[in-house]
Each structure stands twice: as structure tokens, then as C-alpha cells.
Design an enzyme around this catalytic site. Sequence first.
Site, PDB file in Angstrom:
ATOM      1  N   ARG A 161     -11.317   2.227  -9.384  1.00 34.02           N
ATOM      2  CA  ARG A 161     -10.427   3.373  -9.652  1.00 34.02           C
ATOM      3  C   ARG A 161     -10.668   3.899 -11.069  1.00 34.02           C
ATOM      4  NH1 ARG A 161      -4.836   2.379  -6.313  1.00 34.02           N
ATOM      5  NH2 ARG A 161      -5.878   1.784  -4.404  1.00 34.02           N
ATOM      6  N   ASN A 190     -10.353  -2.802  -6.657  1.00 37.05           N
ATOM      7  CA  ASN A 190      -9.541  -1.836  -7.410  1.00 37.05           C
ATOM      8  C   ASN A 190     -10.149  -1.449  -8.769  1.00 37.05           C
ATOM      9  OD1 ASN A 190      -6.310  -3.069  -6.220  1.00 37.05           O
ATOM     10  ND2 ASN A 190      -7.566  -1.390  -5.463  1.00 37.05           N
ATOM     11  N   ASP A 230       0.830  -1.203   0.000  1.00 42.04           N
ATOM     12  CA  ASP A 230       0.000   0.000   0.000  1.00 42.04           C
ATOM     13  C   ASP A 230       0.870   1.261   0.000  1.00 42.04           C
ATOM     14  OD1 ASP A 230      -2.312   1.467   0.038  1.00 42.04           O
ATOM     15  OD2 ASP A 230      -2.724   1.163   2.166  1.00 42.04           O
TER      16      ASP A 230
HETATM   17  C1  FPP Z   1      -1.699   0.262  -3.436  1.00 39.32           C
HETATM   18  O1  FPP Z   1      -1.250   1.567  -3.432  1.00 39.32           O
HETATM   19  C2  FPP Z   1      -1.079  -0.464  -4.520  1.00 39.32           C
HETATM   20  C3  FPP Z   1      -1.744  -1.008  -5.583  1.00 39.32           C
HETATM   21  C4  FPP Z   1      -3.193  -0.961  -5.755  1.00 39.32           C
HETATM   22  C5  FPP Z   1      -1.013  -1.683  -6.651  1.00 39.32           C
HETATM   23  C6  FPP Z   1       0.160  -2.408  -6.187  1.00 39.32           C
HETATM   24  C7  FPP Z   1       0.890  -3.016  -7.281  1.00 39.32           C
HETATM   25  C8  FPP Z   1       2.220  -2.992  -7.383  1.00 39.32           C
HETATM   26  C9  FPP Z   1       3.091  -2.340  -6.409  1.00 39.32           C
HETATM   27  C10 FPP Z   1       2.932  -3.660  -8.477  1.00 39.32           C
HETATM   28  C11 FPP Z   1       2.342  -4.973  -8.861  1.00 39.32           C
HETATM   29  C12 FPP Z   1       3.266  -5.676  -9.687  1.00 39.32           C
HETATM   30  C13 FPP Z   1       2.926  -6.656 -10.536  1.00 39.32           C
HETATM   31  C14 FPP Z   1       3.994  -7.360 -11.215  1.00 39.32           C
HETATM   32  C15 FPP Z   1       1.545  -7.050 -10.833  1.00 39.32           C
HETATM   33  P1  FPP Z   1      -2.313   2.705  -3.545  1.00 39.32           P
HETATM   34  O2  FPP Z   1      -2.391   3.133  -4.976  1.00 39.32           O
HETATM   35  O3  FPP Z   1      -3.604   2.235  -2.953  1.00 39.32           O
HETATM   36  O4  FPP Z   1      -1.670   3.809  -2.675  1.00 39.32           O
HETATM   37  P2  FPP Z   1      -2.449   4.920  -1.853  1.00 39.32           P
HETATM   38  O5  FPP Z   1      -3.189   4.206  -0.768  1.00 39.32           O
HETATM   39  O6  FPP Z   1      -1.344   5.767  -1.349  1.00 39.32           O
HETATM   40  O7  FPP Z   1      -3.344   5.632  -2.808  1.00 39.32           O
END
Ligand code: FPP
Length: 232
Positions: free
Chosen positions: A62, A59, A11
Site C-alpha cells: 500500500r 499490506n 476488512d
Molecule cells: C482492511 O481494510 C483492514 C486493514 C488492512 C487494517 C485493519 C486494522 C485495524 C482495523 C486496526 C488494527 C488495530 C491494531 C491495534 C493493530 P481495507 O483497508 O483493506 O479495506 P478495503 O478493502 O475496503 O480497502
Amino acid sequence: MNVKHLAIIMDGNGRWAKARGKVRTEGHFKGVEVVRDAAIAANDLGVEVLTLYAFSTENWKRSADEVGYLMKLPALFFNRFLKELMEKNIRIAMTGEMDQIPADTAKVLTSAIEETKNNTGMVLNFAMNYGSQREIVLAARKYAEEVLSGKRANDLEVDQFDQYLMTSEFPPVDLMIRTSGECRLSNFLLWQLAYAELEFIDLPWPEFTAETLKERMEQFKKRDRRFGGVKG
Ligand code: FPP
């Protein structure tokens, strides 16, 4: 006790990017590199299965742009790092429903799974289009079908339920880490986390390092896991 199954909620990519005046997708881009570092470190530390929450069923809510970008991450990741993962004998797996994933992303995932299927080292398991409550409902349906068709009696025990889950081939989770300060599970591996140790850490995912992982794994080893029993 060693960590056989490590699970991580990655996250904080969006917040990390915003704090630097960047767009959210730049946080995800950086997050992909951290996935590589975490996978290599977990493998070196003897983890058997590393499950990463890459895309939840929630997700999809979004923006179309962000969803589109998140769906490109597997290609971005495997183009850059699959060779190295192969060399490390790491096997790729996926937990989630492939059906609703865009065809090109599904193809990338399927071919990485196929290419690494004979590897015998750590399993790098991506939870993609995954939601734990739905997983449990699908498992209940599967079991109900077996009962209705006369294949088995209505005698299911707790320790037999895993076999109906999407993670049936993996051991239960020992340690779950969530980055970026939120203390919730967000519909991630609810059944599999029943006896897991939970670590909520303040760092956003783009700042997570091999060193952080090592530290948390050391902490885990010191913990006294009793699984509801009494210290012997
Ligand atoms: C949460 O951060 C993260 C995600 C929804 C995506 C996570 C995915 C990756 C790090 C890479 C995945 C890699 C592969 C190979 C599939 P957020 O966007 O919710 O952060 P925030 O809470 O700060 O908005």
C-alpha cells in the site's frame, strides 16, 4: 461447542470511509474502536483466543502514507484501551515477524505484550506482518534443521506440525469471520483453519458490533462439526 479460538479478517475500512467521503485512514481509525468492542465482547462470550488480522505481509504494497498510518494503530489502540484490557485480565500476543516492523511500533507491541504477560484471561492476538504461507515455510525450515542436526527423525506427523508454527501455543481456529463481503482467506492461518467454520459477512469492519459477534457465535453453536467423521 464453544468457540475457543476465534479469528477475524477485519476488512472494509477503506470502502467504509470512501462511501462516507472520508479518507481511507479514517476507516482504520474507526476500525481501532471496533477492535476494542470486539475484544471486550469476545472476552465476555468466553473466547480463549481472538486472533485479528491487523497487517498482512502483502499490506506493505500500500502507499507509504497508508502503511505509516497502519503502523501507528497499535499505539493508538493501546494508549486508549490497554488499561481496560488489563482490568479485563486480557493478554496481548502477536503472530508475525517483528523484525521488519518499524522500531517504534515494535516497541509499543512488545511493551503491551510484556505488560499483560501474567494476565490469565482471553488472549488478544494481533497478526501483524503475518502471512500464512511464509509461516508454513519457516515452520518447515525449523523442522528440517532439527532433522539435519540429528535432533529428530524424518517422521513428522500432521498433529505434530503445529508446534513449529507461530501459533504453537494456541488451539486450532474454531470460527473465522471475514467482514465486508469478500469470500477469500488472503493468506490467513491456512493450516490453523483446516476444520474451522467460515463466516463471510457483508458488513464492513467499522460497522461490526458486539451484537453481530454474539449472533455469529450463537449460529456456530448450532452447527454440526464432524471433523470429517459421521454424526454420532
Ligand atoms: C482492511 O481494510 C483492514 C486493514 C488492512 C487494517 C485493519 C486494522 C485495524 C482495523 C486496526 C488494527 C488495530 C491494531 C491495534 C493493530 P481495507 O483497508 O483493506 O479495506 P478495503 O478493502 O475496503 O480497502
